[in-house]
Scaffold this motif. Structure first.
Motif, mmCIF file in Angstrom:
data_model
loop_
_atom_site.group_PDB
_atom_site.id
_atom_site.type_symbol
_atom_site.label_atom_id
_atom_site.label_comp_id
_atom_site.label_asym_id
_atom_site.label_seq_id
_atom_site.Cartn_x
_atom_site.Cartn_y
_atom_site.Cartn_z
ATOM 1 N N PHE A 72 1.673 -34.474 -83.235
ATOM 2 C CA PHE A 72 2.949 -33.767 -83.319
ATOM 3 C C PHE A 72 2.729 -32.253 -83.289
ATOM 4 C CE2 PHE A 72 6.652 -31.947 -85.427
ATOM 5 C CZ PHE A 72 7.690 -32.634 -84.816
ATOM 6 N N LYS A 73 1.749 -31.772 -84.042
ATOM 7 C CA LYS A 73 1.480 -30.326 -84.092
ATOM 8 C C LYS A 73 1.020 -29.809 -82.735
ATOM 9 C CE LYS A 73 2.211 -29.634 -88.548
ATOM 10 N NZ LYS A 73 3.279 -28.736 -89.051
ATOM 11 N N GLU A 74 0.197 -30.587 -82.045
ATOM 12 C CA GLU A 74 -0.297 -30.144 -80.740
ATOM 13 C C GLU A 74 0.827 -30.084 -79.708
ATOM 14 O OE1 GLU A 74 -3.095 -29.084 -79.494
ATOM 15 O OE2 GLU A 74 -4.351 -29.233 -81.270
ATOM 16 N N VAL A 75 1.646 -31.128 -79.675
ATOM 17 C CA VAL A 75 2.753 -31.142 -78.715
ATOM 18 C C VAL A 75 3.756 -30.034 -79.046
ATOM 19 C CG1 VAL A 75 4.672 -32.512 -77.807
ATOM 20 C CG2 VAL A 75 2.464 -33.594 -78.240
ATOM 21 N N GLU A 76 3.907 -29.751 -80.330
ATOM 22 C CA GLU A 76 4.838 -28.701 -80.758
ATOM 23 C C GLU A 76 4.444 -27.338 -80.199
ATOM 24 O OE1 GLU A 76 7.062 -27.967 -84.959
ATOM 25 O OE2 GLU A 76 4.883 -27.694 -84.987
ATOM 26 N N THR A 77 3.143 -27.102 -80.020
ATOM 27 C CA THR A 77 2.682 -25.796 -79.546
ATOM 28 C C THR A 77 2.923 -25.575 -78.054
ATOM 29 O OG1 THR A 77 0.433 -26.629 -79.156
ATOM 30 C CG2 THR A 77 0.907 -25.676 -81.320
ATOM 31 N N ILE A 78 3.188 -26.638 -77.285
ATOM 32 C CA ILE A 78 3.367 -26.464 -75.841
ATOM 33 C C ILE A 78 4.804 -26.725 -75.401
ATOM 34 C CG2 ILE A 78 0.958 -27.014 -75.351
ATOM 35 C CD1 ILE A 78 1.922 -29.775 -74.409
ATOM 36 N N THR A 79 5.716 -26.968 -76.344
ATOM 37 C CA THR A 79 7.123 -27.153 -75.996
ATOM 38 C C THR A 79 7.894 -25.867 -76.248
ATOM 39 O OG1 THR A 79 7.556 -28.028 -78.215
ATOM 40 C CG2 THR A 79 7.120 -29.617 -76.483
ATOM 41 N N LEU A 80 9.068 -25.786 -75.689
ATOM 42 C CA LEU A 80 9.904 -24.608 -75.894
ATOM 43 C C LEU A 80 10.273 -24.466 -77.367
ATOM 44 C CD1 LEU A 80 12.335 -24.940 -72.857
ATOM 45 C CD2 LEU A 80 10.583 -23.185 -73.161
ATOM 46 N N PRO A 81 10.304 -23.234 -77.898
ATOM 47 C CA PRO A 81 10.644 -23.036 -79.309
ATOM 48 C C PRO A 81 11.988 -23.654 -79.694
ATOM 49 C CG PRO A 81 9.722 -21.023 -78.398
ATOM 50 C CD PRO A 81 9.904 -21.974 -77.249
ATOM 51 N N ARG A 82 12.983 -23.586 -78.781
ATOM 52 C CA ARG A 82 14.300 -24.128 -79.137
ATOM 53 C C ARG A 82 14.289 -25.645 -79.243
ATOM 54 N NH1 ARG A 82 15.217 -22.640 -73.611
ATOM 55 N NH2 ARG A 82 15.708 -24.455 -72.294
ATOM 56 N N HIS A 83 13.306 -26.298 -78.640
ATOM 57 C CA HIS A 83 13.242 -27.752 -78.694
ATOM 58 C C HIS A 83 12.816 -28.268 -80.071
ATOM 59 C CE1 HIS A 83 13.138 -28.926 -74.149
ATOM 60 N NE2 HIS A 83 14.224 -28.264 -74.507
ATOM 61 N N LYS A 84 12.307 -27.379 -80.927
ATOM 62 C CA LYS A 84 11.970 -27.791 -82.282
ATOM 63 C C LYS A 84 13.220 -28.185 -83.064
ATOM 64 C CE LYS A 84 7.910 -24.757 -82.509
ATOM 65 N NZ LYS A 84 7.264 -23.628 -83.222
ATOM 66 N N TRP A 85 14.355 -27.616 -82.657
ATOM 67 C CA TRP A 85 15.610 -27.872 -83.368
ATOM 68 C C TRP A 85 16.602 -28.667 -82.510
ATOM 69 C CZ3 TRP A 85 13.945 -26.525 -87.837
ATOM 70 C CH2 TRP A 85 13.079 -25.428 -87.961
ATOM 71 N N TYR A 86 16.133 -29.147 -81.368
ATOM 72 C CA TYR A 86 17.001 -29.902 -80.463
ATOM 73 C C TYR A 86 17.270 -31.290 -81.047
ATOM 74 C CZ TYR A 86 18.836 -31.587 -76.000
ATOM 75 O OH TYR A 86 19.644 -32.099 -75.016
ATOM 76 N N LYS A 87 18.538 -31.697 -81.077
ATOM 77 C CA LYS A 87 18.914 -32.989 -81.649
ATOM 78 C C LYS A 87 19.178 -34.003 -80.541
ATOM 79 C CE LYS A 87 20.850 -31.193 -85.973
ATOM 80 N NZ LYS A 87 22.006 -31.189 -86.907
ATOM 81 N N ASN A 88 18.697 -35.218 -80.763
ATOM 82 C CA ASN A 88 18.947 -36.293 -79.801
ATOM 83 C C ASN A 88 20.297 -36.954 -80.081
ATOM 84 O OD1 ASN A 88 18.504 -37.810 -82.102
ATOM 85 N ND2 ASN A 88 16.595 -38.731 -81.394
ATOM 86 N N THR A 89 20.560 -38.081 -79.446
ATOM 87 C CA THR A 89 21.861 -38.734 -79.611
ATOM 88 C C THR A 89 22.070 -39.260 -81.032
ATOM 89 O OG1 THR A 89 20.850 -40.785 -78.774
ATOM 90 C CG2 THR A 89 22.059 -39.406 -77.187
ATOM 91 N N GLN A 90 20.991 -39.418 -81.799
ATOM 92 C CA GLN A 90 21.102 -39.841 -83.189
ATOM 93 C C GLN A 90 21.320 -38.674 -84.138
ATOM 94 O OE1 GLN A 90 17.247 -41.910 -83.271
ATOM 95 N NE2 GLN A 90 18.343 -43.849 -83.520
ATOM 96 N N GLY A 91 21.366 -37.462 -83.580
ATOM 97 C CA GLY A 91 21.538 -36.266 -84.400
ATOM 98 C C GLY A 91 20.288 -35.865 -85.164
ATOM 99 N N LEU A 92 19.124 -36.243 -84.653
ATOM 100 C CA LEU A 92 17.871 -35.958 -85.333
ATOM 101 C C LEU A 92 17.045 -34.945 -84.551
ATOM 102 C CD1 LEU A 92 16.798 -39.595 -86.333
ATOM 103 C CD2 LEU A 92 17.890 -37.887 -87.798
ATOM 104 N N THR A 93 16.497 -33.972 -85.255
ATOM 105 C CA THR A 93 15.526 -33.075 -84.655
ATOM 106 C C THR A 93 14.191 -33.810 -84.555
ATOM 107 O OG1 THR A 93 14.805 -32.185 -86.788
ATOM 108 C CG2 THR A 93 16.672 -31.088 -85.725
ATOM 109 N N PRO A 94 13.231 -33.284 -83.782
ATOM 110 C CA PRO A 94 11.938 -33.963 -83.675
ATOM 111 C C PRO A 94 11.259 -34.198 -85.025
ATOM 112 C CG PRO A 94 12.129 -32.342 -81.940
ATOM 113 C CD PRO A 94 13.332 -32.156 -82.819
ATOM 114 N N ARG A 95 11.326 -33.200 -85.914
ATOM 115 C CA ARG A 95 10.676 -33.368 -87.208
ATOM 116 C C ARG A 95 11.391 -34.416 -88.063
ATOM 117 N NH1 ARG A 95 5.739 -31.432 -89.390
ATOM 118 N NH2 ARG A 95 5.669 -32.545 -91.359
ATOM 119 N N GLU A 96 12.711 -34.440 -88.002
ATOM 120 C CA GLU A 96 13.468 -35.448 -88.741
ATOM 121 C C GLU A 96 13.171 -36.851 -88.213
ATOM 122 O OE1 GLU A 96 17.384 -32.695 -89.906
ATOM 123 O OE2 GLU A 96 17.383 -33.985 -88.114
#
Length: 277
Positions: A72-96
């Motif tokens: 998770f930490k490695e993939v987090e470093t190569i994704t767009l910063p705004r995608h850390k808070w992007y919510k899917n259809t369940q209303g969950l961010t990646p960390r949630e």
């Protein structure tokens, strides 16, 4: 399109070699901005629990949780910063999503750590108690006139005292390490380095304590039975068996934890991929 879908699938299935291969033929912009269905980013894919066949390759739920965090930490470093808070259809961010999917593994890792720490703490307390008592029951006794040990001038006696002290201090150190594990808050990020590092130090000091305890025992035998060579050699052989068995059983997992903690994360995506700044 196909490469990007395959890239996200490689993350979800934890296929590091496939990931590196696809990264070499894909562009960073396509990789980082892709949103799949149902509105899951690549970081959401890293937040899903790894397939059981991948987890089974890693011994122990604590190390499995550690590897999931490393992904998770490695993939987090190569994704767009705004995608850390992007919510899917369940209303969950990646960390949630990560927290939700990994809760059973987190609980299993906590139980594994506590059981290991409890067992080792018991052994540590026993060794510390024995070595403390031995320090005041030196071989040969003390000189009644001066109060000093009778064999104080012998080199073997100095080896005995030094080994006893090292065993006592190292056993105290690993009891404290395992106590730190037992009293940990067991947050997700603790499994990344904090808990494994304490476990590494604890297992190493446990081995050091047992090894120096054996040396102290052998030195005391040599002092007291220096004329009984054959008998002493037999006792040396028997005394070395517990340390040998401990090393045989514990060194492979210790090396595995060392590699997973200090080499596992950096090596997942080796050679290094380009990061977002």
């Amino acid at each position: 399109m196909y490469k990007t879908h395959a890239f996200m699938a490689a993350v979800q299935s934890r296929q590091s070699q496939v990931y590196r291969l696809l990264h070499g033929v894909s562009t960073k912009q396509v990789i980082a901005t892709r949103v799949g269905s149902p509105k899951n980013t690549m970081l959401h894919m890293a937040g899903l629990l790894a397939p059981s066949d991948q987890l089974s390759k890693i011994p122990g739920p604590a190390l499995q949780m550690q590897r999931e965090l490393q992904w998770f930490k490695e993939v987090e470093t190569i994704t767009l910063p705004r995608h850390k808070w992007y919510k899917n259809t369940q209303g969950l961010t990646p960390r949630e999503l990560f927290t939700q999917k990994h809760e059973p593994l987190l609980n299993a890792g906590e139980k594994w750590m506590k059981d290991t720490a409890s067992s080792c703490s018991l052994v540590g307390s026993l060794v510390a108690t024995i070595m403390f008592a031995v320090a005041f029951s030196v071989p040969g006794g003390n000189n009644q006139d001066t109060g000093y040990p009778i064999f104080l001038s012998k080199k073997l006696f100095k080896i005995f005292i030094i080994s006893d002290a090292i065993s006592l201090f190292s056993s105290t150190a690993y009891v404290l390490m395992f106590l730190g594990i037992l009293t940990s808050r067991y947050a997700e990020d603790d499994f990344l380095k904090s808990l494994p590092t304490k476990l590494i130090i604890g297992l190493f000091t446990l081995f050091l304590s047992l090894a120096t305890m054996t040396i102290a025992f052998c030195a005391a035998l040599l002092i007291m039975l220096h004329k009984e060579t054959g008998f002493v050699i037999t006792l040396f052989f028997l005394a070395s068996l517990p340390v040998t068995l401990f090393g045989w059983m514990q060194f492979p997992p210790l090396i595995q934890i060392l590699k997973s903690t200090y080499l596992g994360g950096p090596s997942i995506f080796s050679p290094k991929v380009q990061r977002w700044l």
